[in-house]
Scaffold this active site. Structure first.
Site, mmCIF file in Angstrom:
data_model
loop_
_atom_site.group_PDB
_atom_site.id
_atom_site.type_symbol
_atom_site.label_atom_id
_atom_site.label_comp_id
_atom_site.label_asym_id
_atom_site.label_seq_id
_atom_site.Cartn_x
_atom_site.Cartn_y
_atom_site.Cartn_z
ATOM 1 N N ASP A 279 2.140 7.211 -2.251
ATOM 2 C CA ASP A 279 2.269 6.000 -1.442
ATOM 3 C C ASP A 279 3.346 5.070 -1.996
ATOM 4 O O ASP A 279 3.418 4.847 -3.208
ATOM 5 C CB ASP A 279 0.911 5.276 -1.427
ATOM 6 C CG ASP A 279 0.954 3.995 -0.627
ATOM 7 O OD1 ASP A 279 0.934 4.080 0.607
ATOM 8 O OD2 ASP A 279 1.027 2.923 -1.239
ATOM 9 N N GLU A 321 5.586 9.389 0.741
ATOM 10 C CA GLU A 321 5.517 8.380 1.797
ATOM 11 C C GLU A 321 6.690 7.435 1.571
ATOM 12 O O GLU A 321 6.593 6.453 0.848
ATOM 13 C CB GLU A 321 4.190 7.616 1.754
ATOM 14 C CG GLU A 321 3.979 6.761 2.995
ATOM 15 C CD GLU A 321 4.096 5.260 2.762
ATOM 16 O OE1 GLU A 321 4.242 4.529 3.750
ATOM 17 O OE2 GLU A 321 4.064 4.815 1.602
HETATM 18 C C1 GLC Z 1 1.972 2.314 2.376
HETATM 19 C C2 GLC Z 1 0.724 2.393 3.243
HETATM 20 C C3 GLC Z 1 0.450 1.061 3.854
HETATM 21 C C4 GLC Z 1 0.296 0.039 2.760
HETATM 22 C C5 GLC Z 1 1.498 0.051 1.805
HETATM 23 C C6 GLC Z 1 1.244 -0.759 0.571
HETATM 24 O O1 GLC Z 1 3.093 2.023 3.121
HETATM 25 O O2 GLC Z 1 0.884 3.395 4.216
HETATM 26 O O3 GLC Z 1 -0.683 1.095 4.675
HETATM 27 O O4 GLC Z 1 0.156 -1.223 3.320
HETATM 28 O O5 GLC Z 1 1.785 1.360 1.367
HETATM 29 O O6 GLC Z 1 0.364 -0.099 -0.294
#
Ligand code: GLC
Length: 641
Positions: A279, A321
């Protein structure tokens, strides 16, 4: 580091690894194979490698000792089929545990539902212990070694991963690399003035440096928290907080942070996690004068973490991500020296954005141009294709791409926000603006796939024609997601065409974050009805999608190693691409509008397809005067009959 220094390092390791370590030769073989990746990754980031490597070796040995026979067998199987996640039968399902099944135990009773749909990989949204709400849907982790109390325990998780594994379903877990909650033990110690832990974060005694950094930093959540730094009264310091004020960015320049995460990854892998969603990975490295995203060190660190995982737990893969500009994205699958050595999959954010863009404009020119510019990925990696996820949609369309097709980038992004918020005259979409940034004019969008595709408006107005078109639109978009090549991610409820859910407004912890509009509880009554009644609204969606999944499984051309080549279209609402598989060409054809369109078959003939067969409808194409007529929102997966 050259070959002989690797060998010296390997010998050094060899002498410090216990002679009676179980499966020692296997461990050594992997070490020999991946030590170069590990050292190359670490050398470009950290100084004084020796002590770090020694600690890392101890972490790896401990995890190797802990790893169960069952998981070690899985490691061997995965080594024998390293393309396991690239196979056409790989379908992922993304769900919030509590909204899907109450808790981890509850998920057990839903495994058959997933199997039935054809799911082989389940991403349960953050289930590690977060701070007390608000916690950004669990993305503010307070303890990596505890399960969120209302969801269960690690014993439940291990049991679940075991059951899923038996059924051929891999469990994916979020691993938030960029930050922890301010309630995490590391942050608490830092607040108490512990120097060791203060060095886990980016903290500043005054605004001098934060102000310097701010000059180049964008704001991720301008509504929730303007700026990227937060004053912490306890430690009397400014803390780097890219997202929310209570999400403290970690200092990856500190080798101890790397070691902590190496340990956590292996620990979770030993609990049966097979896929790690990294993430907010783009943000982990900071450099003054830059936007502190996508910096080269991010990829070097990922390579080192990937090597650690490959040595101890080769069954696992990484999913990046990184919701970043197209030209920055490919690096997450590996470019140049990192090719094939970083994440195994990454979100194809551009494809998702372009699908919604073309659905609004009924014109695929911009999508065709943008996707034709995409660099090829390493063949041992895959895109995660998706239509919706738990996050908002940011209109990641570059000015350059827009200009190339004669469109004004700002104007088009504005149009898309208006179209999907429901403000544009004549739009079919119902959505909500997320995080409007008055400075940049950026307006992201929240909303469920079905509501954005027109179904909500159709049902509210009792408009049968729009209802039909919305379903066709959704099925076409899903066909593209499933047929583009990669690992498709289905978002919970989309198989039932669930609409926006406005109940989040009643919950004060959620009301300020309208992403909850598209995170409803799973309507199990609808699911039952969908399965039993194929002619019901949800039944049409469910069975339509399931048919696409089954068609995909029996279409070897969709193996993710094969590159997708987008073709120029003669007809602007029609999107076309080819996948040159050793078995023959596969051509995907999609009509992005509600009127019938033509497609010239000479293009298929040029690709050696003389008797075109559509695998979705299981029929030979009918050709009239050299063209094929495409129904509104037609989707065709063509191979030679
Ligand atoms: C990623 C997640 C999102 C979150 C962000 C901060 O982008 O998908 O939902 O708000 O990280 O952790």
């Amino acid at each position: 580091m050259n070959k002989s220094s690797f060998n010296t390092q390997l010998e050094r390791f060899d002498s410090s690894i216990p002679k009676d370590l179980p499966d020692r030769s296997l461990f050594m073989a992997r070490l020999e194979r991946y030590l170069p990746d590990l050292i190359e990754g670490l050398t470009s980031v950290y100084l004084n490698l020796e002590p770090m490597l020694e600690k890392l070796l101890q972490i790896m040995i401990a995890a190797h000792l802990e790893r169960s026979i069952e998981l070690k067998t899985l490691d061997l199987k995965r080594n024998l089929s390293p393309d396991w996640f690239e196979q056409p039968d790989m379908i992922a399902y993304v769900a919030y545990t509590e909204r899907f099944a109450g808790n981890l135990k509850g998920v057990l009773s839903k495994v058959d539902y997933l199997k039935n749909l054809g799911v082989k990989y389940l991403h349960l949204m953050p289930f590690l212990q977060p701070r007390p709400a608000p916690h950004d849907g669990g993305y503010a982790v307070a303890d990596f070694r505890k399960i969120r109390e209302d969801l269960g325990t690690f014993a439940d998780l291990e049991h679940l991963t075991g059951v899923l594994r038996q059924k051929g379903i891999s469990l994916c877990c979020d691993l938030v690399l960029n930050h922890v909650a301010q309630e995490h033990e590391w942050a608490l110690k830092a607040q108490q003035g512990d120097a060791k832990y203060q060095d886990y974060f980016h903290t500043f005694s005054d605004r001098t440096m934060p102000d310097q950094y701010e000059k180049n930093l964008p704001e991720v959540f301008p509504d929730f928290k303007p700026g990227n730094f937060t004053w912490n009264e306890a430690s009397k310091r400014w803390i780097w907080t890219t997202f929310n004020a209570w999400q403290w960015d970690l200092n990856w320049a500190n080798p101890d942070v790397f070691l902590e995460f190496a340990d956590v990854i292996l620990w979770l892998a030993n609990k049966g996690i097979e896929i790690f969603r990294l993430d907010a990975i783009a943000f982990i490295w900071k450099r003054l004068g830059t936007d502190c995203q996508n910096l080269p060190e991010v990829h070097a660190i990922t390579q080192a973490l990937r090597a650690v995982a490959r040595i101890v737990a080769p069954a696992i893969i990484f999913k990046a991500e990184a919701i970043v500009a197209p030209d920055k994205l490919i690096a997450y699958l590996g470019q140049r020296e990192h090719a094939g050595k970083v994440s195994d999959t990454a979100y194809h954010n551009s494809l998702m954005v372009q699908i919604w863009s073309s659905l609004a404009s009924r014109d695929t020119g911009l999508m065709t141009h943008a996707l034709r510019q995409f660099p090829h990925k390493p063949s041992n990696t895959a895109w995660n294709t998706y239509l919706r996820c738990h996050d908002d949609i940011g209109w990641a369309i570059t000015d350059d791409d827009a200009r190339a097709v004669g469109v004004d980038g700002f104007g088009h992004r504005r149009f898309l926000s208006d179209f999907y918020s429901g403000e544009f005259p004549g739009t079919h979409a119902v959505g909500a603006v997320f995080q409007e940034n008055k400075k940049t004019g950026d307006r992201r969008i929240s909303g469920s796939a079905a509501s954005l595709a027109g179904l909500e408006q159709a049902l509210v107005n009792g408009d049968k024609q729009l209802e039909h078109l919305s379903l066709e639109r959704l099925l076409m978009a899903h066909a593209l997601v499933l047929g583009y090549g990669g690992v498709p991610l289905l978002y919970m409820g989309d198989e039932l065409a669930v609409l926006n859910d406005y109940t989040y407004l009643e919950n004060p912890e959620m009301a300020m974050d309208n992403r909850w509009i598209h995170r409803p509880a799973m309507p199990w009554d609808k699911a039952e009805n969908a399965i039993a009644n194929p002619n019901s609204l949800e039944g049409k969606m469910y069975h339509g999608l399931k048919h696409l999944i089954q068609t995909r499984v029996s279409t070897p051309h969709l193996h993710a190693a094969v590159e997708t080549l987008v073709l120029e279209s003669q007809n602007s609402p029609v999107f076309i691409y080819n996948r040159a598989h050793p078995l023959g060409n596969f051509v995907g054809i999609y009509n992005f509008c509600e009127t019938a369109q033509t497609y010239p078959v000479w293009q298929l003939r040029e690709l050696g397809i003389h008797a075109p067969f559509d695998r979705i409808s299981n029929t030979k194409l009918e050709i009239w005067d050299g063209v094929v007529w495409l129904a509104p929102y037609a989707r065709l997966w063509i191979t030679q009959a």
